[in-house]
Design a protein around this motif. Structure first.
Motif, mmCIF file in Angstrom:
data_model
loop_
_atom_site.group_PDB
_atom_site.id
_atom_site.type_symbol
_atom_site.label_atom_id
_atom_site.label_comp_id
_atom_site.label_asym_id
_atom_site.label_seq_id
_atom_site.Cartn_x
_atom_site.Cartn_y
_atom_site.Cartn_z
ATOM 1 N N VAL A 167 0.630 -1.472 0.373
ATOM 2 C CA VAL A 167 0.153 -0.097 -0.321
ATOM 3 C C VAL A 167 1.143 1.340 -0.255
ATOM 4 N N TYR A 168 0.652 2.219 -1.165
ATOM 5 C CA TYR A 168 1.397 3.143 -1.195
ATOM 6 C C TYR A 168 0.702 5.079 -0.475
ATOM 7 N N ALA A 169 0.749 4.565 0.320
ATOM 8 C CA ALA A 169 0.763 5.989 2.101
ATOM 9 C C ALA A 169 1.331 6.576 2.047
ATOM 10 N N VAL A 170 0.611 8.115 1.794
ATOM 11 C CA VAL A 170 1.353 9.779 2.062
ATOM 12 C C VAL A 170 0.643 10.124 3.849
ATOM 13 N N ARG A 171 1.146 10.927 4.233
ATOM 14 C CA ARG A 171 0.936 11.990 5.022
ATOM 15 C C ARG A 171 0.900 13.511 5.199
ATOM 16 N N THR A 172 -0.428 13.854 5.982
ATOM 17 C CA THR A 172 -0.418 15.275 5.799
ATOM 18 C C THR A 172 -1.163 15.730 6.699
ATOM 19 N N GLY A 173 -0.910 16.338 7.415
ATOM 20 C CA GLY A 173 -1.755 17.060 8.325
ATOM 21 C C GLY A 173 -3.118 17.437 8.189
ATOM 22 N N ARG A 174 -3.375 17.761 6.631
ATOM 23 C CA ARG A 174 -4.657 17.948 5.530
ATOM 24 C C ARG A 174 -4.794 16.626 4.824
ATOM 25 N N ARG A 175 -4.889 16.064 5.300
ATOM 26 C CA ARG A 175 -5.300 14.446 5.075
ATOM 27 C C ARG A 175 -6.719 14.611 4.446
ATOM 28 N N ASP A 176 -7.609 14.993 5.148
ATOM 29 C CA ASP A 176 -9.058 14.853 4.757
ATOM 30 C C ASP A 176 -9.412 15.645 3.224
ATOM 31 N N ALA A 177 -8.304 16.954 4.499
ATOM 32 C CA ALA A 177 -8.777 18.202 2.679
ATOM 33 C C ALA A 177 -8.409 16.898 1.328
ATOM 34 N N LEU A 178 -6.934 16.933 1.375
ATOM 35 C CA LEU A 178 -6.521 15.671 0.189
ATOM 36 C C LEU A 178 -7.330 15.197 -0.232
ATOM 37 N N ALA A 179 -8.142 13.942 0.418
ATOM 38 C CA ALA A 179 -8.683 12.982 0.264
ATOM 39 C C ALA A 179 -9.779 13.447 -0.455
ATOM 40 N N ARG A 180 -10.516 14.255 -0.454
ATOM 41 C CA ARG A 180 -11.201 15.012 -0.793
ATOM 42 C C ARG A 180 -11.463 15.529 -2.005
ATOM 43 N N HIS A 181 -9.798 16.439 -1.997
ATOM 44 C CA HIS A 181 -9.602 16.983 -3.597
ATOM 45 C C HIS A 181 -9.511 15.483 -4.831
#
Ligand SMILES: Cc1ncc(COP(=O)(O)O)c(C=O)c1O
Length: 382
Positions: free
Chosen positions: A300-314
């Protein structure tokens, strides 16, 4: 307005998070396997000669001295824990971030899981934190390879050797990965692979394998997978065991699929490397991504960001599927919270749970889908 201007823009096809389980090649192999086993005069459907050959092939590919196929990765963990004589009164160190069976199987055999924190960047067990959680009852440590990260097996081995602990290496997701030239799954006293459909060696059903170089341990695992009954000595039950066989149709499927397995793993590795190269410049903008390199798994290729939910929505708005695997650390799940000491903290696991999001990584992705998926991430951080 020209004719071209009047043609509505065609939306690009979505990039699904998960690949098709039964693409035409896989479906043909499955139907062939059913036919082969169904018409075999031997009529052995569980733990027959195909399973034995699949065990041999996994041994050849991994270098493990003994491979014992069984019903699932969860079952493999139970078999390994039991074969290592872990039970009531014992504590087992498991990572605080990861798959639920890491903790549930310890409880299933009557022992208590002790949660060690993980490194927020790699999301695998922090060995120094594990060392701080040892007690006089600690008997084993279960490092788990996670997403693209291999656990720190050298560190775990040192810790285990210093304190007389057994290492059960959860390589459920790490088939074909190597660490210092040695296969994942063969670093522990005992290891395991899962063949659940989504895994790198996935198949259309449940199944797994236990790996070890210890002949006595291997015999105990074989005994336990058949209700505690020794294969050679008829229906005499020596221990309370499990029903954990391996299906012959799945074995026939896996053997037939071996010819193209390397290509599928190589494709996963290629996509994963491409993502890491595209994302390297985004580090200064707050995106944590696996560093390029050979020593990683291809799950699984997972990235990390404090804006995770916004990134997923984008990404969803661009048609790119994503997945959050473990939204809570294991000791915060209602099932395991009663085993978490009051006031204990796992800041690395909390961060991993709050910030990770996985991108599509499967061999069926086209070049353009991979580029679109990466491009949509880059666009978010522009
Ligand atoms: C790290 C880990 N261990 C064990 C398991 C259990 O494997 P299975 O689904 O074959 O029971 C999983 C499944 O996702 C896993 O990710």
């Amino acid at each position: 307005m020209s004719v071209v201007d009047s043609v509505p823009a065609v939306a690009a096809a979505p990039v699904p998070y998960a690949g098709s389980l039964l693409d035409p090649e896989a479906r043909a192999l499955l139907l062939g396997a059913v036919y082969e086993v169904g018409t075999d005069p031997e009529q052995a459907t569980v733990l027959g000669r195909r399973t034995a050959e699949w065990e041999r092939q996994v041994g050849l590919r991994s270098g493990a001295g003994h491979v014992i196929a069984c019903a699932s990765g969860t079952s493999a963990l139970c078999l390994a824990l039991r074969a290592c004589r872990i039970g009531p009164g014992d504590e087992v160190i498991v990572p605080a971030f990861g798959a639920e069976p890491l903790a549930s199987t310890v409880l299933t055999v009557g022992a208590v899981p002790v949660f060690a924190d993980v490194h927020p960047a790699t999301m695998v067990m922090d060995v120094a934190d594990a060392a701080r959680r040892l007690t006089g009852r600690t008997r084993a440590v279960v490092p788990a390879h996670t997403f693209t990260s291999l656990a720190d097996m050298r560190g775990v081995r040192q810790l285990a050797d210093a304190h007389g602990l057994t290492v059960i290496e959860d390589a459920a997701v790490a088939q074909e990965a190597t660490l210092a030239g040695r296969a994942a799954g063969t670093w522990g006293d005992v290891g395991l692979y899962s063949f659940f459909p989504a895994k790198p060696f996935g198949m259309p059903g449940e199944g797994a394998a236990v790996l070890t170089d210890d002949a006595e341990l291997a015999d105990t695992v074989r005994l336990l997978r058949r209700h505690g009954q020794a294969e050679a000595h008829g229906p005499v039950h020596h221990q309370v065991g499990y029903d954990s066989g391996f299906d012959e149709v799945q074995a026939a499927y896996q053997l037939a699929r071996l010819a193209t397995q390397d290509a599928r793993i190589a494709r996963r590795a290629q996509i994963s490397t491409y993502y890491s190269e595209r994302f390297a410049p985004l580090r200064e903008r707050g995106l944590g991504a696996p560093a390029p390199g050979d020593e990683r798994c291809h799950y699984v290729y997972a990235v990390r960001t404090g804006r995770r939910d916004a990134l997923a929505r984008h990404l969803a708005s661009r048609g790119v599927g994503t997945r959050v695997y473990y939204p809570l650390p294991l000791p915060r799940l209602p099932a395991f919270a009663p085993y978490a000491p009051a006031g204990a903290r796992w800041p690395g696991a909390e961060r991993a749970s709050a910030t990770h999001v996985a991108l599509p990584l499967h061999p069926g992705l086209t070049e353009s889908q991979v580029r679109r998926s990466a491009g949509a991430v880059c666009e978010f951080f522009d």
